[in-house]
Design a protein around this motif. Sequence first.
Motif, short mmCIF file in Angstrom:
data_model
loop_
_atom_site.label_atom_id
_atom_site.label_comp_id
_atom_site.label_asym_id
_atom_site.label_seq_id
_atom_site.Cartn_x
_atom_site.Cartn_y
_atom_site.Cartn_z
N ALA A 1 20.73 23.36 33.90
CA ALA A 1 22.09 22.91 34.54
C ALA A 1 22.26 21.34 34.17
O ALA A 1 21.63 20.68 34.33
CB ALA A 1 21.83 23.10 36.21
N GLU A 2 23.64 21.38 33.96
CA GLU A 2 24.23 20.29 33.47
C GLU A 2 25.13 20.05 34.38
O GLU A 2 26.09 20.58 34.85
CB GLU A 2 24.94 20.08 32.27
CG GLU A 2 23.86 20.24 30.99
CD GLU A 2 24.24 20.49 29.61
OE1 GLU A 2 23.42 20.45 28.73
OE2 GLU A 2 25.67 20.19 29.44
N ALA A 3 25.34 18.52 34.95
CA ALA A 3 26.04 18.17 36.06
C ALA A 3 27.53 18.01 35.62
O ALA A 3 27.93 17.50 34.47
CB ALA A 3 25.75 16.72 36.70
N LEU A 4 28.35 18.49 36.52
CA LEU A 4 29.98 18.18 36.36
C LEU A 4 30.20 17.04 37.18
O LEU A 4 31.13 17.37 38.26
CB LEU A 4 30.60 19.42 36.42
CG LEU A 4 30.51 20.75 35.56
CD1 LEU A 4 31.04 21.94 35.94
CD2 LEU A 4 30.80 20.19 34.39
N GLY A 5 29.43 16.11 37.50
CA GLY A 5 29.87 14.99 38.30
C GLY A 5 28.69 14.66 39.25
O GLY A 5 27.46 15.11 38.75
N ASP A 6 28.65 13.87 40.29
CA ASP A 6 27.37 13.56 41.08
C ASP A 6 26.83 15.01 41.81
O ASP A 6 27.56 15.88 42.00
CB ASP A 6 27.72 12.62 42.02
CG ASP A 6 28.01 11.20 41.50
OD1 ASP A 6 27.76 11.19 40.30
OD2 ASP A 6 28.51 10.54 42.34
N VAL A 7 25.68 14.95 41.62
CA VAL A 7 25.05 16.10 42.27
C VAL A 7 23.66 15.49 43.19
O VAL A 7 23.05 14.84 42.85
CB VAL A 7 24.23 16.85 40.96
CG1 VAL A 7 23.38 18.08 41.71
CG2 VAL A 7 25.34 17.90 40.21
N THR A 8 23.58 16.69 44.36
CA THR A 8 22.55 16.32 45.04
C THR A 8 21.38 17.62 45.03
O THR A 8 21.98 18.92 45.30
CB THR A 8 22.86 16.20 46.48
OG1 THR A 8 23.82 14.76 46.61
CG2 THR A 8 21.78 15.65 47.44
N LEU A 9 20.36 17.62 44.99
CA LEU A 9 19.31 18.52 44.93
C LEU A 9 18.39 18.20 46.13
O LEU A 9 18.05 17.27 46.54
CB LEU A 9 18.61 18.63 43.55
CG LEU A 9 19.09 19.00 42.31
CD1 LEU A 9 18.01 19.12 41.20
CD2 LEU A 9 19.94 20.52 42.44
N HIS A 10 18.01 19.40 46.84
CA HIS A 10 16.96 19.24 47.94
C HIS A 10 15.72 19.93 47.19
O HIS A 10 15.60 21.04 47.13
CB HIS A 10 17.78 20.29 49.04
CG HIS A 10 16.69 19.97 50.34
ND1 HIS A 10 16.43 18.98 50.89
CD2 HIS A 10 15.90 20.83 50.78
CE1 HIS A 10 15.62 19.01 51.68
NE2 HIS A 10 15.13 20.09 51.89
N ALA A 11 14.74 19.04 47.09
CA ALA A 11 13.16 19.44 46.39
C ALA A 11 12.45 18.71 47.24
O ALA A 11 11.88 17.64 46.61
CB ALA A 11 13.48 19.01 44.81
N PRO A 12 11.96 19.20 48.36
CA PRO A 12 11.00 18.42 49.26
C PRO A 12 9.64 18.25 48.47
O PRO A 12 8.83 17.59 48.71
CB PRO A 12 10.77 19.38 50.31
CG PRO A 12 11.99 20.36 50.46
CD PRO A 12 12.48 20.53 48.84
#
Length: 94
Positions: A77-88
């Motif tokens: 996946a390539e970002a199209l702007g700022d991205v937030t991932l939830h990865a505990p």
Amino acid sequence: MPQLTITPAGWTLPIEPGQSLLEAALSAGVRLAKSCRNGTCRACLCPMTSGQVRYRVEWPGLSTEEREQGLVLPCVAEALGDVTLHAPSATQTL
Ligand code: FES
């Protein structure tokens, strides 16, 4: 430059042009779950809580329902702007 935020740790790191989300994390010393790195094994599957992505591969191993639920495959996946991932399970290695 777009930024990747990883929750719940709260790390924020830059995404260089052309990097996948996984590559951006690794360059900043953040280890995310991964295996194949080509969008098929789903080891890296995790929720994207904000942002938008496009995929490098035509058929990432993700169903339409999973996409609608906000799940992404960071390795392709390539970002199209700022991205937030939830990865505990993410860990910092540097
Ligand atoms: S590492 Fe295999 S799908 Fe992302």
